[in-house]
Design a protein around this motif. Structure first.
Motif, short mmCIF file in Angstrom:
data_model
loop_
_atom_site.label_atom_id
_atom_site.label_comp_id
_atom_site.label_asym_id
_atom_site.label_seq_id
_atom_site.Cartn_x
_atom_site.Cartn_y
_atom_site.Cartn_z
N ALA A 382 77.55 11.74 48.29
CA ALA A 382 77.80 13.15 47.84
C ALA A 382 78.00 12.98 46.15
O ALA A 382 76.67 12.44 45.31
CB ALA A 382 79.11 13.86 47.82
N LEU A 383 79.15 11.84 45.85
CA LEU A 383 78.90 10.96 44.34
C LEU A 383 77.64 10.38 43.22
O LEU A 383 77.57 11.44 42.61
CB LEU A 383 80.18 10.02 44.22
CG LEU A 383 81.92 11.49 44.41
CD1 LEU A 383 82.82 10.27 44.42
CD2 LEU A 383 81.65 11.27 43.17
N LEU A 384 76.92 9.88 44.51
CA LEU A 384 75.74 9.08 43.96
C LEU A 384 74.43 10.13 44.33
O LEU A 384 73.80 9.52 42.92
CB LEU A 384 75.81 7.69 44.00
CG LEU A 384 76.64 6.75 44.46
CD1 LEU A 384 76.74 5.51 45.38
CD2 LEU A 384 76.73 6.49 43.19
N GLU A 385 75.11 11.15 45.00
CA GLU A 385 73.83 12.52 45.37
C GLU A 385 73.44 12.64 43.61
O GLU A 385 73.15 13.34 42.74
CB GLU A 385 73.79 12.85 45.83
CG GLU A 385 72.07 13.71 46.72
CD GLU A 385 72.76 14.19 47.36
OE1 GLU A 385 71.61 15.41 47.83
OE2 GLU A 385 73.53 13.79 48.26
N THR A 386 74.37 12.92 42.66
CA THR A 386 74.37 13.91 41.68
C THR A 386 73.67 12.86 40.81
O THR A 386 73.29 13.11 39.44
CB THR A 386 75.92 13.33 41.46
OG1 THR A 386 76.58 12.12 40.74
CG2 THR A 386 76.67 15.00 41.64
N ARG A 390 70.61 8.49 46.65
CA ARG A 390 70.10 8.43 48.54
C ARG A 390 70.68 7.90 48.55
O ARG A 390 70.13 6.42 49.08
CB ARG A 390 68.60 9.03 48.64
CG ARG A 390 68.11 10.63 48.60
CD ARG A 390 67.30 10.78 49.28
NE ARG A 390 67.57 10.70 50.95
CZ ARG A 390 65.86 10.76 51.42
NH1 ARG A 390 65.48 11.01 51.23
NH2 ARG A 390 67.14 11.27 52.78
N LEU A 391 71.83 7.46 49.32
CA LEU A 391 72.55 6.62 49.66
C LEU A 391 72.87 6.21 51.47
O LEU A 391 73.61 7.27 51.67
CB LEU A 391 74.23 6.39 49.26
CG LEU A 391 75.36 5.37 49.41
CD1 LEU A 391 74.77 4.12 48.35
CD2 LEU A 391 76.32 5.49 49.30
N GLU A 392 72.80 5.49 51.79
CA GLU A 392 72.72 4.83 53.57
C GLU A 392 73.15 4.16 53.98
O GLU A 392 72.92 3.24 53.26
CB GLU A 392 71.06 5.50 53.96
CG GLU A 392 70.28 6.23 53.71
CD GLU A 392 70.63 7.23 54.26
OE1 GLU A 392 71.53 7.40 55.92
OE2 GLU A 392 70.58 8.39 53.79
#
Length: 468
Positions: A382-386, A390-392
């Protein structure tokens, strides 16, 4: 008395009276992985509290809470279980370290301060609930007061020199009420937000003297604010501000005016007495009998001071006398160098329920990373989505992170789940730093990437102790 889980809609509200111990454990499972024995113990304690409230006053008064000691290393969920339990029951909750207290006569915190702190927590809880109840009414009242300032009674004509302050020209055919409604509409649409108005604000001045007492201020029977109202901010002064700022200020003022302080205090004290929970951490640090020398000299003294609070006594607070007979105490400690039997017998007897929490396994680490509502993987995603990233995480990457966390805990100090924070920060160090500048917005974390970021550090024991 039904207590509802906070944060649910009216349709989803769950009465705590209807929650069985099994369902309470299921709720705790959403936030804490494993530790079934500890969850069972606190679920039974909470259910017994609900059962007690359904009894007659005479018998209910005699049934005291069965306090709990949680035994286990740091970072395995002791505090989180107690905190989530209190949130589930909407109970006043206080976490305090037993090692902060000193025996009477030594410089340090008085054990009764934990009850005063708990009352303050309850006051804030009840005030927040009351604020929600009066929020709409406070906003309407603030709106009316602001309209009174913008459109004083009788025809007004604003002068060019007033910088756009209060005062509107009434058009020929408009009545006062019609103009007021037009202004109300403009105010709600935000068209007047930048207009400057002048309102009365309370001064927040403080006296240039101190009251020195060997007792805490909460123990003093005098209320200095009532004695010296002019010194303690009861005076007002004119201040110019934007309409948007004035509206927020007036809402706060109306909220405070609409809340019955005496009622808040009464409810808060009752809630502390009937459903308060105190989490006494590091109880093992004060375990041990008198050694007669060195820093341990007051350990048994602290235990003896805590004893009457746990047994049930009446504590003097600034909000009146508070009884501790039905406050639930949950003590916790690692007990590496001491054991519960090292506590004085009287205190042991007041903690009849003892549960052991186990060290975390690799499987526990994997579950902690993924299962809880606010798991670490969900937090970092969620933090990097800002930043549009898109972290997987692959399953193999999570396995590697769990393995590294377990190995570092085994090789250095065992700090439980907190080790995952240091590992995750290290793994995502480069990505977090470069996130705003990354061209590719799709980032896949696999096992090779985890090994690349961590292997060298874990191999070097000295570096591992320093960094991880």
């Amino acid at each position: 008395m039904a207590i509802y889980l906070p944060g649910t809609t009216e349709e989803e509200q769950i009465s705590l009276d209807e929650l069985t111990p099994r369902e309470i454990v299921a709720e705790l499972d959403k936030y804490v992985v494993g530790q079934k024995n500890a969850k069972r113990a606190v679920a039974i304690a909470l259910r017994n509290r609900m059962r007690r409230q359904k009894l007659g006053p005479e018998l209910a008064e005699e049934i005291l809470p069965k306090n709990i000691i949680m035994i286990g290393p740091t970072g395995v969920g002791k505090t989180e279980i107690a905190r989530r339990l209190a949130k589930l029951a909407n109970s006043p909750f206080l976490k305090i370290e037993a090692s902060k207290f000193t025996e009477v006569g030594y410089v340090g915190r008085d054990v009764e301060s934990m009850i005063r702190d708990l009352v303050e927590v309850a006051i804030e809880m009840v005030r927040e609930e009351k604020l929600e109840d009066v929020a709409d009414r406070a906003e309407l009242n603030a709106e009316e007061r602001l309209l009174d300032i913008l459109l004083p009674a009788g025809p007004q004509r604003s002068s060019p020199s007033d910088g756009g302050a209060a005062g509107f020209v009434l058009e020929g055919g408009d009545s006062q009420s019609r103009t007021r409604e037009k202004l109300r509409q403009q105010l709600r649409e935000g068209k007047l937000d930048d207009r400057i108005v002048e309102i009365d604000v309370r001064e927040k001045s403080f006296p240039a003297f101190e009251i020195i007492s060997n007792q805490g201020v909460e123990e003093m029977d005098i209320n200095v604010k009532d004695m010296l109202p002019n010194i303690f901010g009861q005076r007002t002064k004119k201040r110019k501000m934007k309409v948007s700022e004035a509206f927020d200020y007036l809402i706060q003022e109306e909220e405070q005016r609409l809340i019955d302080t005496d009622q808040v205090t009464r409810i808060a004290v009752e809630r502390v007495e009937q459903s308060g929970i105190i989490f006494l951490d590091e109880i093992d640090k004060i375990a041990g009998r008198e050694s007669g020398h060195g820093p341990d000299v007051s350990r048994e003294g602290v235990q003896r001071d805590i004893l009457p609070i746990v047994e049930g006594t009446t504590v003097n607070t600034r909000y009146g006398m508070v009884r501790t007979d039905h406050v639930l105490f949950i003590a916790a400690g690692a007990f590496h160098v001491s054991k519960p039997s090292d506590l004085i017998p009287e205190l042991q007897g007041r903690f009849p329920i003892r549960v052991e929490l186990h060290s975390l396994t690799i499987g526990d680490f994997i579950r902690i990373l993924t299962e809880p509502k606010s798991s670490l993987v969900k937090q970092y995603t969620a933090l990097l989505e800002t930043e549009g990233i898109r972290l997987e995480f692959t399953r193999e990457a999570l396995d590697e992170i769990a393995n590294f966390a377990f190995r570092v805990n085994e090789g250095t100090e065992n700090i439980g789940a907190r080790r995952l924070h240091t590992i995750m920060e290290r793994v995502l160090d480069e990505i977090s730093f470069d996130a705003p500048d990354l061209q590719s917005k799709e980032v896949n974390i696999d096992a090779d990437y985890v090994r690349k970021m961590l292997t060298d550090i874990v191999k070097d024991q000295d570096l591992s102790r320093y960094i991880l």
